[in-house]
Design an enzyme around this catalytic site. Structure first.
Site, PDB file in Angstrom:
ATOM      1  N   GLU A   1       0.817  -1.201   0.000  1.00  0.00           N
ATOM      2  CA  GLU A   1       0.000   0.000   0.000  1.00  0.00           C
ATOM      3  C   GLU A   1       0.859   1.263   0.000  1.00  0.00           C
ATOM      4  O   GLU A   1       0.513   2.268  -0.617  1.00  0.00           O
ATOM      5  CB  GLU A   1      -0.926   0.014   1.214  1.00  0.00           C
ATOM      6  CG  GLU A   1      -1.979  -1.087   1.222  1.00  0.00           C
ATOM      7  CD  GLU A   1      -1.428  -2.406   1.752  1.00  0.00           C
ATOM      8  OE1 GLU A   1      -2.153  -3.407   1.722  1.00  0.00           O
ATOM      9  OE2 GLU A   1      -0.246  -2.435   2.193  1.00  0.00           O
TER      10      GLU A   1
ATOM     11  N   ARG B   1       8.861 -12.462   1.042  1.00  0.00           N
ATOM     12  CA  ARG B   1       8.002 -11.312   1.280  1.00  0.00           C
ATOM     13  C   ARG B   1       8.357 -10.589   2.573  1.00  0.00           C
ATOM     14  O   ARG B   1       8.345  -9.364   2.643  1.00  0.00           O
ATOM     15  CB  ARG B   1       6.544 -11.781   1.326  1.00  0.00           C
ATOM     16  CG  ARG B   1       5.522 -10.686   1.684  1.00  0.00           C
ATOM     17  CD  ARG B   1       5.361  -9.695   0.568  1.00  0.00           C
ATOM     18  NE  ARG B   1       4.268  -8.754   0.818  1.00  0.00           N
ATOM     19  CZ  ARG B   1       3.950  -7.773   0.005  1.00  0.00           C
ATOM     20  NH1 ARG B   1       4.636  -7.593  -1.115  1.00  0.00           N
ATOM     21  NH2 ARG B   1       2.947  -6.964   0.270  1.00  0.00           N
TER      22      ARG B   1
END
Length: 422
Positions: A59, A270
């Protein structure tokens, strides 16, 4: 319903703190600055600011072009950026430095949110994607602070979750000023939950509005030259892999090496707390190097573990093809627009609900392939290595999709301008 939700939140606060401590075992940053999560962060005040909330790295990266545009549009207006994860915090600091005020987002309890708003005093709140919290939205509404849900997406799975708590979700949605939805399907799911059509505009995904500057392109080319060496070895990037996916990627890579023994795998987990474990896993099977160690890639290196932060866009530019993680587990996939913007062939697993429309466009354009198994990934990678014209065409198809869907940022900024200046 919101009062019951609030009471429950207060009751589980000790367990939230314990979870922070538990996560800090592998990521020590979770044990730091926890006071900010309760609305305590010194004496900084930013009256009439613009507050942008981004959850984590994805985001934050999506929000950066918007934030930079807002800084140009409103140079005298303080920008406050909140995240919930340390990795998101690191991205904000690396990309924006002291040009914005960064703190962790307050927990969604009235006292925490109230203390935060008293210090920040925003004129406008912008929430990225679907990070909706009932008390936060209600507090902004009560103070007359417009709330824009930007780049909003709502998967069918998430919509079902909101539907189960419609008594809590419906009043919250009614208090939003505007929702800038990524796609008509996202908008329809918001409507089904009670959002009025006057509150929603379909803007598209601002993740398509990627700018690949000359400095970034130059860095990617230099990195490609290092990785490929004089032999021009093929480079497969496995990006943003999760627990349970690394083993599958390595399994597929074994098969790739049987047919294309010079291939280099760049494996990027990740979450940074998994860097060491993934490096150990790779070392058990292959000759490896770690990106954090620096130095040129040796000719005998088979796997490069990407254990640094902030380099993923450069990695996409330096590879020949990319596999996107979060798609071989039920995580919904990660941002395949980034490799597409570089004109790279993209592969992904079947879990794509986070990028349903983007993935549909790329698949239909034959710019991305879905592979269900490690064997399927190996087969497709080897096919492209053996047929460079097909690889080039697939990359060009992906780039065409990325280029054709730009413009969402301008549409979103028009919404923000209207709310800020109302």
């Amino acid at each position: 319903m919101r009062y019951l939700y609030t009471a429950f939140f207060y009751l589980i606060t000790p367990f939230i703190l314990l979870r922070l401590l538990w996560r800090s075992r592998l990521a020590p940053a979770y044990a730091k600055r926890w006071q900010e999560r309760f609305g305590f962060f010194g004496h900084v005040r930013a009256q009439d600011s613009i507050w942008v909330h981004a959850v984590s790295v994805g985001e934050t990266l999506a929000a950066l072009p918007m934030i930079k545009s807002l800084m140009q549009r409103y140079p005298d207006t303080p920008i406050v950026v909140t995240t919930t994860t340390p990795t998101g915090s690191e991205r904000v600091k690396a990309a924006l430095g002291d040009s914005v005020l960064h703190v962790y987002a307050p927990y969604d309890m009235p006292g925490c949110v109230g203390r935060f708003l008293n210090r920040v005093q925003p004129k406008l709140a912008i929430i990225m994607e679907t990070e909706l919290w009932p008390n936060t939205v209600a507090a902004c509404h009560r103070r007359g602070i417009p709330v824009v849900l930007a780049n909003a997406r709502l998967s069918a799975k998430s919509a079902k979750g909101y539907q189960r708590f419609s008594a809590l979700a419906a009043p919250m949605l009614s208090q939003l000023s505007v929702v800038g939805a990524q796609h008509h399907d996202d908008a329809q799911r918001f409507y089904d939950l009670g959002l009025s059509q006057q509150q929603c505009q379909v803007t598209g995904s601002i993740k398509f509005d990627i700018t690949l500057g000359e400095e970034l392109r130059s860095a990617a080319q230099d990195l490609h030259n290092d990785w490929a060496d004089c032999s021009g070895r093929p480079i497969l990037l496995a990006a943003s892999t999760h627990l349970g996916e690394d083993e599958k990627v390595l399994q597929g890579f074994h098969r790739i090496l049987e047919q294309q023994p010079t291939t280099l795998l760049v494996l990027v987990p990740r979450h940074p707390e998994r860097f060491d474990k993934v490096a150990d896993l790779c070392r058990q099977q292959f000759t490896i190097q770690r990106r954090s160690e620096g130095g040129r890639i040796e000719g005998g290196t088979q796997v490069l573990v990407g254990d640094t932060m902030g380099e993923m866009m450069t990695f996409f530019g330096a590879c020949d093809m990319a596999f996107m993680g979060g798609s071989w587990i039920e995580s919904g996939g990660h941002n395949m627009i980034e490799p597409a913007a570089w004109g790279k062939p993209v592969f992904t697993g079947p879990s794509l609900f986070n990028f349903a429309e983007v993935s549909r466009l790329l698949i239909e354009a034959e710019g991305m392939g879905v592979v269900d198994t490690p064997e399927a990934l190996a087969s497709e990678v080897c096919r492209l290595i053996e047929n460079p014209d097909q690889a080039k065409a697939m990359g060009e198809n992906a780039l065409a999709v990325a280029d054709a869907n730009r413009g969402a940022l301008d549409r979103l900024l028009a919404i923000i301008d209207q709310q800020f200046n109302r």
